[in-house]
Design a protein around this motif. Sequence first.
Motif, PDB file in Angstrom:
ATOM      1  N   GLY A 188       0.825  -1.207   0.000  1.00 50.81           N
ATOM      2  CA  GLY A 188       0.000   0.000   0.000  1.00 50.81           C
ATOM      3  C   GLY A 188       0.859   1.257   0.000  1.00 50.81           C
ATOM      4  N   GLU A 189       1.984   1.197   0.691  1.00 52.10           N
ATOM      5  CA  GLU A 189       2.925   2.336   0.678  1.00 52.10           C
ATOM      6  C   GLU A 189       3.416   2.561  -0.746  1.00 52.10           C
ATOM      7  OE1 GLU A 189       3.553   4.038   3.368  1.00 52.10           O
ATOM      8  OE2 GLU A 189       3.731   2.744   5.124  1.00 52.10           O
ATOM      9  N   TYR A 190       3.729   1.457  -1.417  1.00 51.26           N
ATOM     10  CA  TYR A 190       4.228   1.573  -2.787  1.00 51.26           C
ATOM     11  C   TYR A 190       3.132   2.119  -3.709  1.00 51.26           C
ATOM     12  CZ  TYR A 190       6.464   0.570  -7.184  1.00 51.26           C
ATOM     13  OH  TYR A 190       7.002   0.714  -8.434  1.00 51.26           O
ATOM     14  N   ASP A 215       8.446  10.058   0.024  1.00 49.61           N
ATOM     15  CA  ASP A 215       8.287   9.478   1.368  1.00 49.61           C
ATOM     16  C   ASP A 215       7.730   8.066   1.276  1.00 49.61           C
ATOM     17  OD1 ASP A 215       8.983  11.873   2.596  1.00 49.61           O
ATOM     18  OD2 ASP A 215       6.908  12.466   3.030  1.00 49.61           O
ATOM     19  N   GLU A 216       6.724   7.910   0.425  1.00 49.42           N
ATOM     20  CA  GLU A 216       6.015   6.630   0.385  1.00 49.42           C
ATOM     21  C   GLU A 216       6.901   5.520  -0.170  1.00 49.42           C
ATOM     22  OE1 GLU A 216       3.570   6.514   2.137  1.00 49.42           O
ATOM     23  OE2 GLU A 216       2.284   8.262   1.937  1.00 49.42           O
ATOM     24  N   ILE A 217       7.723   5.822  -1.150  1.00 49.18           N
ATOM     25  CA  ILE A 217       8.582   4.742  -1.657  1.00 49.18           C
ATOM     26  C   ILE A 217       9.630   4.402  -0.602  1.00 49.18           C
ATOM     27  CG2 ILE A 217      10.358   6.035  -2.956  1.00 49.18           C
ATOM     28  CD1 ILE A 217      10.011   3.772  -5.102  1.00 49.18           C
ATOM     29  N   ARG A 218      10.055   5.413   0.143  1.00 47.78           N
ATOM     30  CA  ARG A 218      10.990   5.153   1.237  1.00 47.78           C
ATOM     31  C   ARG A 218      10.328   4.259   2.293  1.00 47.78           C
ATOM     32  NH1 ARG A 218      13.483   7.186   5.897  1.00 47.78           N
ATOM     33  NH2 ARG A 218      11.524   8.168   6.507  1.00 47.78           N
ATOM     34  N   HIS A 219       9.054   4.512   2.587  1.00 52.94           N
ATOM     35  CA  HIS A 219       8.365   3.662   3.565  1.00 52.94           C
ATOM     36  C   HIS A 219       8.321   2.217   3.084  1.00 52.94           C
ATOM     37  CE1 HIS A 219       5.940   7.326   5.229  1.00 52.94           C
ATOM     38  NE2 HIS A 219       7.234   7.420   5.400  1.00 52.94           N
ATOM     39  N   ALA A 220       7.951   2.037   1.823  1.00 51.38           N
ATOM     40  CA  ALA A 220       7.893   0.669   1.301  1.00 51.38           C
ATOM     41  C   ALA A 220       9.263   0.012   1.433  1.00 51.38           C
ATOM     42  CB  ALA A 220       7.428   0.686  -0.154  1.00 51.38           C
ATOM     43  N   PHE A 230      -7.507   8.385   4.560  1.00 48.57           N
ATOM     44  CA  PHE A 230      -6.563   7.389   5.058  1.00 48.57           C
ATOM     45  C   PHE A 230      -5.509   8.008   5.974  1.00 48.57           C
ATOM     46  CE2 PHE A 230      -3.068   4.279   4.531  1.00 48.57           C
ATOM     47  CZ  PHE A 230      -3.723   3.232   5.126  1.00 48.57           C
ATOM     48  N   GLU A 231      -4.779   9.010   5.463  1.00 52.52           N
ATOM     49  CA  GLU A 231      -3.660   9.557   6.246  1.00 52.52           C
ATOM     50  C   GLU A 231      -4.154  10.377   7.435  1.00 52.52           C
ATOM     51  OE1 GLU A 231      -0.396   9.178   5.901  1.00 52.52           O
ATOM     52  OE2 GLU A 231      -0.039   8.546   3.839  1.00 52.52           O
ATOM     53  N   TYR A 232      -5.239  11.098   7.244  1.00 57.68           N
ATOM     54  CA  TYR A 232      -5.644  11.981   8.331  1.00 57.68           C
ATOM     55  C   TYR A 232      -6.617  11.305   9.300  1.00 57.68           C
ATOM     56  CZ  TYR A 232      -6.198  16.309  10.821  1.00 57.68           C
ATOM     57  OH  TYR A 232      -6.151  17.267  11.798  1.00 57.68           O
ATOM     58  N   ASP A 250       7.319  11.821   8.712  1.00 55.91           N
ATOM     59  CA  ASP A 250       6.673  12.001   7.406  1.00 55.91           C
ATOM     60  C   ASP A 250       5.159  12.020   7.577  1.00 55.91           C
ATOM     61  OD1 ASP A 250       9.241  11.720   6.382  1.00 55.91           O
ATOM     62  OD2 ASP A 250       8.946   9.617   5.829  1.00 55.91           O
ATOM     63  N   GLU A 251       4.672  11.151   8.450  1.00 56.94           N
ATOM     64  CA  GLU A 251       3.219  11.048   8.621  1.00 56.94           C
ATOM     65  C   GLU A 251       2.618  12.389   9.044  1.00 56.94           C
ATOM     66  OE1 GLU A 251       1.607   8.618   7.476  1.00 56.94           O
ATOM     67  OE2 GLU A 251       3.338   7.297   7.249  1.00 56.94           O
ATOM     68  N   ALA A 252       3.341  13.125   9.886  1.00 59.14           N
ATOM     69  CA  ALA A 252       2.827  14.418  10.342  1.00 59.14           C
ATOM     70  C   ALA A 252       2.615  15.331   9.134  1.00 59.14           C
ATOM     71  CB  ALA A 252       3.803  15.042  11.331  1.00 59.14           C
TER      72      ALA A 252
HETATM   73 FE    FE Z   1       3.559   5.916   4.169  1.00 54.63          FE
END
Ligand code: FE
Length: 506
Positions: free
Chosen positions: A109-111, A139-144, A200-202, A234-236
């Motif tokens: 999902g991050e990807y 950020d998201e690819i880094r999370h994945a 989703f994020e908030y 990153d989430e913030a």
């Molecule tokens: Fe993420």
Amino acid sequence: MDMQVKQPKLGIKERYSLLTRDLGWEPSYQAKEKIFPYTHYEGIKIHDWDKWEDPFRLTMDAYWKYQAEKERKFYAIIDAHAQNNGHLNITDGRYLTAIKLFLQAISPGEYAAHKGFARIGREFEGVGTQVACQMQSLDEIRHAQTQIHAMSNYNKFYNGFHSFADARDRIWYTSVPRSFFDDAMSGGPFEFITAIGFAFEYVLTNLLFVPFMSGAAYNGDMATVTFGFSAQSDEARHMTLGLECIKFMLEQDPDNLPIVQKWLDKWFWRGMRMLTLVGAMMDYMLPKRVMSWKEAWQVYGVENGGALFNDLARYGVRVPKGWDVANEAAEHVSHQLMLGLYQWCFGTSFHAWIPSEEDMAWLSEKYPDTFDRYYRPRWDHIRKMAEAGTPYQNLGLAQLCNTCQLPAVFTEPGDPTTHCHREVEFEGETYHFCSDGCRDIFLEEPQKYVQSWLPMPQLFAEPNFGDVGKWMEWVGLKPGVDNGDYHGSQDEASFEAWKKHQSATA
Ligand code: FE
Ligand code: ZN
């Protein structure tokens, strides 16, 4: 010799505006609508893109420095975890079921979020918006990547981790988050950012990350805790971007309100359904529990979400449709889904188990009005079957909901003894749903959802043609190794043997 003139140092705000606003220009030989063809068809009206306040306000230069520093710390801890047999510090091998679920269902999902934000960064025409989406995409690819790296160490020692990418695409329970992201990515840019950035994020991210990360901390999983910390800052930013996009749309034109509300209704319901997987994880998969799903829903859903929608009421936004139904369902859904995951655990790339007496005492305490009445008797029955040497396996295929793609295991609102099932006839075909919420989402865009890729029918499609063994190979599942009851599994035997060896040598 040229004179070296020292330039006055710019403030972060000026540097930021140089970085963003001045990147935009008025096109001279192409019409704007041709360059940005996707910002109109959803019906959202934007009059002034410069009014978008980019909450990130980071220059690319500062972004790279900041993220590089986090990466250095992250990989130092991951290395130490691998070198010191960190995989033995977890409370119990059962804990790994939670992490397998995370790797198969959440990291992809991050990807997907990475791809989606990259796309809308191109599609939106405001420069501030483009930069913010680009950074979130990175950020998201880094999370994945950090998640896959953090969990790769477990793959050396335990089963069920090896084919997470095939599992993500083909196994049934991963289809729940996969279809969530596919649905968002096949919407327009404003719907995508409402779905992923806001709903989703908030609204829902605390119900995903807090349980997994505190579950990891409680159960001695340093690898997971570390990527949690690395992602947190990153989430913030992501949450701020999510809220900003909603306010921006609502402030730009009153005609945007009904469209935004419709998306909030849809994505709240889809998000709540997807998080049922997290509920089952919290209530059943953690050897050391953090809080119950019901408690988490109360704090992060009812209280925090309620405050947010109160705040948004000044724009005319109301709480999402299905809000009360969701609150009531928090008493039931984790048990209903876990009973499903257990009976179909020959088809999961993780182990399940029957809760022990101690586990059930905890569940009774956390769910005083419902657990003993509706769910304990079923587990007791399943235990008896296992003790008699005939463990309960449901070899029938689950009826999947055409929208959320969960097996339709839920009950009617206000009546936990009646199975909930909805049907819709559309162009000569019958479609099935787990709830009014999922049915209504279908009815809004039937042409879209008739195309849903549902995992169960794949057993009968090419290349499996009804052969369960072939299907297992196709989803990357080693029968008798990756799946089934934890008790008696290779994971259990290995974990116990290594722990014994560790305490003998200590
Ligand atoms: Fe993420
Ligand atoms: Zn559904």
